[in-house]
Write a protein that holds these residues in place. Structure first.
Motif, mmCIF file in Angstrom:
data_model
loop_
_atom_site.group_PDB
_atom_site.id
_atom_site.type_symbol
_atom_site.label_atom_id
_atom_site.label_comp_id
_atom_site.label_asym_id
_atom_site.label_seq_id
_atom_site.Cartn_x
_atom_site.Cartn_y
_atom_site.Cartn_z
ATOM 1 N N ASP A 1 -12.679 19.831 0.191
ATOM 2 C CA ASP A 1 -12.884 19.295 -1.088
ATOM 3 C C ASP A 1 -13.676 18.367 -1.781
ATOM 4 O OD1 ASP A 1 -12.930 22.588 -0.891
ATOM 5 O OD2 ASP A 1 -11.093 22.148 -1.286
ATOM 6 N N TRP A 2 -13.285 17.052 -0.807
ATOM 7 C CA TRP A 2 -14.002 15.693 -1.100
ATOM 8 C C TRP A 2 -15.819 15.765 -1.679
ATOM 9 C CZ3 TRP A 2 -10.752 11.340 0.368
ATOM 10 C CH2 TRP A 2 -9.532 11.452 0.054
ATOM 11 N N ASN A 3 -15.568 16.183 -2.631
ATOM 12 C CA ASN A 3 -17.480 15.527 -2.836
ATOM 13 C C ASN A 3 -18.194 14.912 -2.327
ATOM 14 O OD1 ASN A 3 -17.520 13.568 -5.333
ATOM 15 N ND2 ASN A 3 -16.780 15.204 -6.239
ATOM 16 N N HIS B 1 0.769 -1.347 0.274
ATOM 17 C CA HIS B 1 -0.170 0.094 -0.446
ATOM 18 C C HIS B 1 0.934 0.893 -0.321
ATOM 19 C CE1 HIS B 1 -4.000 2.033 1.859
ATOM 20 N NE2 HIS B 1 -3.329 2.339 1.424
ATOM 21 N N PHE B 2 1.276 1.886 -1.011
ATOM 22 C CA PHE B 2 2.993 2.156 -0.667
ATOM 23 C C PHE B 2 3.828 3.014 -1.172
ATOM 24 C CE2 PHE B 2 -1.982 5.808 -0.929
ATOM 25 C CZ PHE B 2 -2.635 4.543 -1.626
ATOM 26 N N ASP B 3 4.047 2.174 -0.199
ATOM 27 C CA ASP B 3 5.493 2.269 0.668
ATOM 28 C C ASP B 3 6.586 1.107 0.160
ATOM 29 O OD1 ASP B 3 3.940 -0.237 1.116
ATOM 30 O OD2 ASP B 3 4.496 -0.223 3.757
ATOM 31 N N LEU C 1 -2.418 8.400 9.998
ATOM 32 C CA LEU C 1 -1.398 9.765 8.582
ATOM 33 C C LEU C 1 -2.344 9.667 7.984
ATOM 34 C CD1 LEU C 1 2.197 10.232 8.242
ATOM 35 C CD2 LEU C 1 0.694 9.512 6.771
ATOM 36 N N SER C 2 -3.023 10.973 7.119
ATOM 37 C CA SER C 2 -3.186 10.862 6.369
ATOM 38 C C SER C 2 -1.910 11.051 5.563
ATOM 39 C CB SER C 2 -4.744 12.243 6.200
ATOM 40 O OG SER C 2 -5.058 12.135 4.783
ATOM 41 N N TRP C 3 -1.817 11.086 3.789
ATOM 42 C CA TRP C 3 -0.176 10.844 3.834
ATOM 43 C C TRP C 3 -0.489 12.187 3.140
ATOM 44 C CZ3 TRP C 3 1.517 6.232 2.543
ATOM 45 C CH2 TRP C 3 0.780 4.839 2.763
ATOM 46 N N THR C 4 -1.414 13.220 2.646
ATOM 47 C CA THR C 4 -0.810 14.833 2.081
ATOM 48 C C THR C 4 -1.024 15.567 2.972
ATOM 49 O OG1 THR C 4 -2.994 14.776 0.886
ATOM 50 C CG2 THR C 4 -0.653 13.741 0.284
ATOM 51 N N ARG D 1 -8.802 13.122 10.282
ATOM 52 C CA ARG D 1 -9.446 11.510 10.864
ATOM 53 C C ARG D 1 -10.578 10.944 10.419
ATOM 54 N NH1 ARG D 1 -6.609 11.507 16.855
ATOM 55 N NH2 ARG D 1 -5.800 12.906 16.697
ATOM 56 N N TYR D 2 -10.004 9.570 9.772
ATOM 57 C CA TYR D 2 -11.139 8.281 9.646
ATOM 58 C C TYR D 2 -11.366 7.900 10.086
ATOM 59 C CZ TYR D 2 -10.306 10.604 4.864
ATOM 60 O OH TYR D 2 -9.783 10.968 3.287
ATOM 61 N N GLY D 3 -11.205 7.691 11.461
ATOM 62 C CA GLY D 3 -11.303 5.847 12.121
ATOM 63 C C GLY D 3 -12.080 6.571 12.784
HETATM 64 C C1 BGP Z 1 -6.819 6.011 0.028
HETATM 65 C C2 BGP Z 1 -5.599 5.472 0.709
HETATM 66 C C3 BGP Z 1 -5.746 4.897 1.628
HETATM 67 C C4 BGP Z 1 -6.249 6.802 2.699
HETATM 68 C C5 BGP Z 1 -7.883 7.223 1.894
HETATM 69 C C6 BGP Z 1 -8.163 8.100 2.330
HETATM 70 O O1 BGP Z 1 -7.318 6.125 -1.269
HETATM 71 O O2 BGP Z 1 -5.122 4.330 -0.189
HETATM 72 O O3 BGP Z 1 -4.187 4.903 2.215
HETATM 73 O O4 BGP Z 1 -5.316 7.744 2.986
HETATM 74 O O5 BGP Z 1 -6.845 7.139 0.769
HETATM 75 O O6 BGP Z 1 -7.134 9.667 1.609
HETATM 76 P P1 BGP Z 1 -6.403 10.758 2.798
HETATM 77 O O7 BGP Z 1 -5.884 10.434 4.175
HETATM 78 O O8 BGP Z 1 -5.771 11.903 1.251
HETATM 79 O O9 BGP Z 1 -7.785 11.711 2.650
#
Ligand code: BGP
Length: 483
Positions: free
Chosen positions: A345-347, A116-118, A425-428, A434-436
């Motif tokens: 800004d995600w719909n 997963h990306f790493d 961690l959110s990549w960018t 937070r998503y948890g």
């Molecule tokens: C997906 C990734 C996840 C997660 C999610 C949320 O594309 O697979 O790893 O990060 O997006 O994205 P973000 O953290 O950029 O909000």
């Protein structure tokens, strides 16, 4: 309206190694491309500690089970398992043995993603285009299959390659940090998908008896208006966002239309070569694939680019209305006034999920589908270990309703995994998005369930949920309707 979630529909949550494990220098883990990437000056955050899942996994898996979750998707860290010199790190394998044993002890089915990306750090400059990536990935895949294949029944070759490629070669927000390199993006995606196909065939050749799939971030791509120019923008955007991957992974070949659309987005003078041997592998792997994972967060509304300049402004802090996305010659993504958006800004467009599931069903071979990620990122500030994340509950309810609608219409969806089990961690965007289902206090490492975790537990127990509206009224044409 009250909806019923079928008893055998798997409810789970998802995690990834780099976003949650932390322990970046522990037990012989070597650096991944993300360590150096987030150590750049001004990055503002890194994954050294993350949510410290490395030391809290027992508690996190027990909490998932106690909240009715019967499955977890997690990714393994390549650089924990296979060293740069090609040898295996037994401590890395031992950590994941403990994680998988904990899943089994709690009756939680592990869905294990190899990747997963790493990428390992050796590939920091060129990413997947670097020589030797595929060979190293397949060596790593073999180690994982042989070591865990007796206990893990569901593998994913990789998660979300399109996001990795677009962010790595187009927006420059992921390593290797290249901008608007369309030709490289297409070639790198193709290379990853050939590696995926080889991993599928490798797994099958070992006769381990489990199943193997891949997860794709399947975002709906729509024209903003029903004009010729907007339809063309959506088609061109969609070919890299979805169509190329779907053709390769599910049909085993790119249609002539797909090839011609790729030709339209490639810069002048750049081409994209395939060879017979690869095409044969792609065909066999598509026929052998056991399931397909759909990650869904948002869709895109596309219009004609304004001029010949590409522009990306990334909203990495959650300040609504600050993002821009325009790729010259392809599309400009805009929001639609009637579609709500998040602070990033995600719909929020559950119909996009319904329509994507239908698209897979109608245009590709029937294969079991799991929604391997869906969820809502929020700024969150708890008081006294209480967090009322009603917006997340609403988001999950609407997206689950979209899945149930698709199932009623004949799509074989077997389960849904909430992104994410715990905050990470959110990549960018770092740690403020937070998503948890479980809140993580990064200062102390302590966690507690948010209201959404309790909502999910009630749902898992009673299998009943309240839906607000029927999702599947079709009012918008997607890029794929046009073909
Ligand atoms: C997906 C990734 C996840 C997660 C999610 C949320 O594309 O697979 O790893 O990060 O997006 O994205 P973000 O953290 O950029 O909000």
């Amino acid at each position: 309206m009250i909806r019923k979630v079928p008893q055998d529909f798997l409810l789970g949550a998802a995690l990834s190694a780099y976003q949650m494990e932390g322990a970046a220098g522990t037990d012989g883990r070597e650096p991944s491309v993300w360590d150096a990437w987030l150590a750049r000056p001004g990055s503002g955050y890194d994954g050294r500690a993350a949510s410290d899942f490395y030391h809290h996994f027992e508690e996190d898996i027990a909490a998932a089970a106690a909240h009715g979750l019967r499955a977890l998707t997690l990714s393994l860290s390549w650089s924990r398992i296979l060293r740069a010199n090609g040898t295996v790190n037994p401590d890395g394998l031992a950590f994941y043995d403990r994680v998988i044993d904990a899943c089994r002890a709690h009756g939680v089915e592990p869905f294990v993603a190899l990747y997963h990306f790493d990428l390992p750090d050796a590939y920091a400059r060129e990413g997947w285009l670097a020589p030797g990536t595929t060979e190293a990935y397949l060596r790593y895949a073999r180690v994982v299959f042989q070591h865990f294949g007796d206990r893990v029944r569901h593998f994913l070759t990789m998660k979300d390659p399109v996001t990795e490629i677009t962010q790595g070669y187009i927006t420059g927000l992921f390593p290797p940090g290249q901008h608007f390199a369309l030709g490289r993006a297409v070639r790198a995606l193709y290379k990853m998908l050939v590696a995926h196909a080889q991993a599928v065939l490798l797994y099958k050749s070992l006769s381990l008896g489990g199943s193997i799939g891949i997860a794709h971030r399947a975002e709906g791509v729509y024209p903003l208006r029903e004009t010729k120019a907007d339809l063309q923008a959506a088609r061109r955007d969609d070919v890299l966002t979805n169509r190329m991957l779907l053709d390769i992974v599910l049909a085993g070949r790119m249609s002539l239309r797909t090839r011609s659309l790729i030709g339209e987005i490639l810069p002048d003078g750049e081409s994209f070569a395939t060879n017979d041997e690869e095409l044969e592998v792609l065909g066999r792997a598509a026929a052998a694939l056991d399931f397909f994972g759909v990650n869904y967060y948002a869709s895109h509304f596309c219009t004609k680019p304004t001029d010949g300049t590409s522009r990306i402004t990334h909203n990495g802090v959650g300040e609504r209305g600050t993002s821009a996305y325009e790729i010259a010659g392809i599309s400009r993504r805009l929001s639609r006034e009637d579609v709500p958006t998040t602070d990033w800004d995600w719909n929020i467009f559950p119909r996009g999920l319904y329509e994507m599931l239908l698209r897979l069903h109608e245009e590709y071979r029937a294969i079991p589908i799991y929604v391997t990620e869906t969820g809502l990122g929020l700024h969150e500030h708890p008081t006294d270990s209480v967090l009322e994340d009603d917006d997340r509950i609403d988001y999950l309810r609407q997206h689950l309703a979209a899945v149930l609608d698709a199932m009623e219409d004949g799509v074989d969806v077997r389960g849904l995994f909430v992104w994410s089990l715990i905050d990470g961690l959110s990549w960018t965007n770092g740690y403020d998005k937070r998503y948890g289902l479980f809140y993580v206090d990064y200062a102390t490492g302590s966690r507690f369930p948010k209201k959404s975790a309790d909502w999910l537990r009630d749902l898992a127990e009673r299998r009943l949920m309240l839906t607000l509206n029927a999702i599947h009224t079709r009012t918008t044409k997607s890029a794929s309707d046009e073909n």
